[in-house]
Design an enzyme around this catalytic site. Structure first.
Site, PDB file in Angstrom:
ATOM      1  N   GLN A   1      67.503  59.207  59.110  1.00  0.00           N
ATOM      2  CA  GLN A   1      68.030  61.111  58.875  1.00  0.00           C
ATOM      3  C   GLN A   1      67.355  61.455  60.575  1.00  0.00           C
ATOM      4  OE1 GLN A   1      67.005  60.524  54.672  1.00  0.00           O
ATOM      5  NE2 GLN A   1      68.190  62.409  54.957  1.00  0.00           N
TER       6      GLN A   1
ATOM      7  N   GLU B   1      64.292  55.089  46.603  1.00  0.00           N
ATOM      8  CA  GLU B   1      64.195  55.422  45.715  1.00  0.00           C
ATOM      9  C   GLU B   1      65.341  54.322  44.814  1.00  0.00           C
ATOM     10  OE1 GLU B   1      66.125  59.149  45.962  1.00  0.00           O
ATOM     11  OE2 GLU B   1      64.379  60.368  45.416  1.00  0.00           O
TER      12      GLU B   1
HETATM   13  C1  GCO Z   1      66.424  60.905  49.062  1.00  0.00           C
HETATM   14  C2  GCO Z   1      66.515  60.628  50.163  1.00  0.00           C
HETATM   15  C3  GCO Z   1      66.064  61.976  51.342  1.00  0.00           C
HETATM   16  C4  GCO Z   1      66.704  62.522  50.782  1.00  0.00           C
HETATM   17  C5  GCO Z   1      66.174  63.706  50.157  1.00  0.00           C
HETATM   18  C6  GCO Z   1      66.358  65.183  50.582  1.00  0.00           C
HETATM   19  O1  GCO Z   1      65.815  60.905  47.877  1.00  0.00           O
HETATM   20  O2  GCO Z   1      67.997  60.762  49.393  1.00  0.00           O
HETATM   21  O3  GCO Z   1      65.595  59.830  49.667  1.00  0.00           O
HETATM   22  O4  GCO Z   1      66.518  61.278  52.411  1.00  0.00           O
HETATM   23  O5  GCO Z   1      67.217  63.348  52.556  1.00  0.00           O
HETATM   24  O6  GCO Z   1      66.181  63.433  48.635  1.00  0.00           O
HETATM   25  O7  GCO Z   1      68.251  65.363  49.308  1.00  0.00           O
END
Ligand code: GCO
Length: 427
Positions: free
Chosen positions: A17, A156
């Site tokens: 990102q 996650e």
């Molecule tokens: C997620 C990721 C991040 C996101 C953030 C905002 O949780 O999807 O860890 O990469 O960019 O959560 O949506």
């Protein structure tokens, strides 16, 4: 109460990102497809790969003492079994730069993106991924482990089933739309091209097959089968064992996406079931971990008919979440009732254009963290998502979560008031 000495207050990013030119990754390949579902490609992203010293210095100057970032597997092992030592040296410089600036690095080994070769082998539904991931974890630990105290194996890890449920709803809607595509276009008050969407899905399948050898590549952020969902946690356990075998002193955990699930009268069973699916079912795979990474952004409410939309008139963020920083305290308390180990908030943040709302969000979120700690819950740190406005996956660069803005042309960093505010919250 201010935070105790040693409490980690920092910011989070993910390689794909922010770094730029992650050219060996599955995401990069899908972004280049003619029928990609990405708004725009990640490209140079925020050029963090070349500007990490400036970014880390800006964090330290603001008063932060922690930085959660990911090491990119597709850079370290661009071809199966071929490890790139030059990329290891890059991340060694990032870690050293953190230490030189009094910042604790929290290293994520896998943050959604995978090497293309892994996905060609079956990706996150293939048994072989467990060995491939733990071999990568061992390699990074061998090379960099003496400078690292915290490793988040997988970011996650519980997204797969959440996505499967959404995909099932989307498929039903798409099948419905396909049947009455033209009629369906008349049922929504927004210009939708259902027929074109269905057309795109066909082309995308062929393009995916050309890249990955299958029309449905099992990238990490895909709908997961129950077996695939658990495979992710088995990969975590294998990587943790590999890390501990080399540097047993490194604290190892996983990060989970958790919502503040609230039941209105009649919605209790739905909320309980959602918590079982989102969190409780994974407890056997994280028991005994050194910490759990908590990632929370908002709440979800349930009524007698199931999940409810955001409350009427609620303040919404750019992501269409409800602006609700109190969710963090609620979810920490709920987790602690089931998992009594150390907790680190590895992501919490808000996508807004008005930075004063971000300051208010952080203020209320940290107030909730303090309340939890006053009640003896072992929260050891808070990382705001994200250090800078960045590539929000399929939404491209449109979402502004950052404590710093980034000029898309010049890549100039523009720290926001919220960066200074967050740094001022340390003890
Ligand atoms: C997620 C990721 C991040 C996101 C953030 C905002 O949780 O999807 O860890 O990469 O960019 O959560 O949506």
């Amino acid at each position: 109460m201010s935070f105790p000495e040693g409490f980690l207050i920092g910011a989070a990013t993910a390689a794909h990102q922010v770094e730029g030119n992650n050219i060996h990754s599955d995401y990069w390949a899908q972004e280049q497809m003619p029928h990609t579902s990405f708004t725009e490609p990640s490209g140079l992203a925020c050029d963090h790969y070349n500007r990490f010293e400036e970014d880390i210095r800006l964090m330290a100057e603001a008063g932060l003492n922690a930085y959660r970032f990911s090491i990119e597997w597709a850079r370290i092992e661009p071809e199966e079994g071929k490890f790139d030592d030059a990329e290891i040296e890059h991340y060694r410089r990032v870690i050293r730069c953190c230490r030189e600036n009094g910042i604790e690095p929290l290293v994520t080994l896998m943050h959604f993106t995978s090497p293309v070769w892994l996905i060609r082998k079956g990706g996150w539904e293939a048994e072989s991924t467990i060995g491939d991931f733990s071999r990568y974890a061992a390699y990074v630990t061998e090379k960099l482990g003496e400078d690292i105290r915290y490793i988040c194996t997988i970011n996650e890890a519980n997204m797969g089933l959440q996505l499967a449920a959404i995909a099932k709803r989307f498929r039903m809607m798409a099948e419905q739309a396909q049947k009455n595509a033209k009629k369906a276009e008349g049922t929504v008050q927004v210009g939708m091209n259902f027929e074109k969407m269905m057309e795109n899905m066909k082309y995308a399948a062929a393009e995916n097959a050309g890249i990955f050898g299958t029309p449905q590549p099992q990238i990490f952020v895909s709908s997961r089968t129950p077996e695939g969902d658990i495979l992710v946690f088995r990969a975590h356990q294998a990587a943790k064992a590999a890390i501990k075998a080399i540097h047993p002193e490194i604290k190892v955990g996983i990060t989970l996406s958790v919502h503040d699930l609230q039941a209105l009268p009649g919605g209790e069973a739905f909320a309980e079931a959602a918590w079982d699916e989102e969190f409780r079912q994974y407890l056997p795979y994280i028991e005994g971990d050194d910490f759990l990474g908590v990632q929370n952004y908002t709440r979800t409410q349930y009524g007698p008919q199931g999940q409810l939309p955001c409350p009427e008139g609620a303040e919404l963020t750019q992501m269409d979440y409800e602006f609700y920083p109190e969710a963090l305290e609620h979810v920490i308390r709920r987790i602690h009732a089931d998992f009594t180990g150390d907790l680190i908030v590895t992501e919490n943040g808000v996508a807004v254009s008005d930075d004063s709302r971000r300051v208010e969000f952080i203020r209320r979120a940290l107030e909730g963290v303090r309340h939890c700690m006053e009640d003896g819950i072992p929260v050891k740190g808070y990382c705001y998502w994200s250090l800078m406005d960045n590539f929000e996956w399929q939404k491209g660069f449109s979402m502004t979560f950052g404590l710093m803005a980034v000029d898309r042309e010049t890549m100039e960093r523009k720290p926001k008031e919220s960066l200074k505010y967050l740094g001022s919250q340390r003890c």
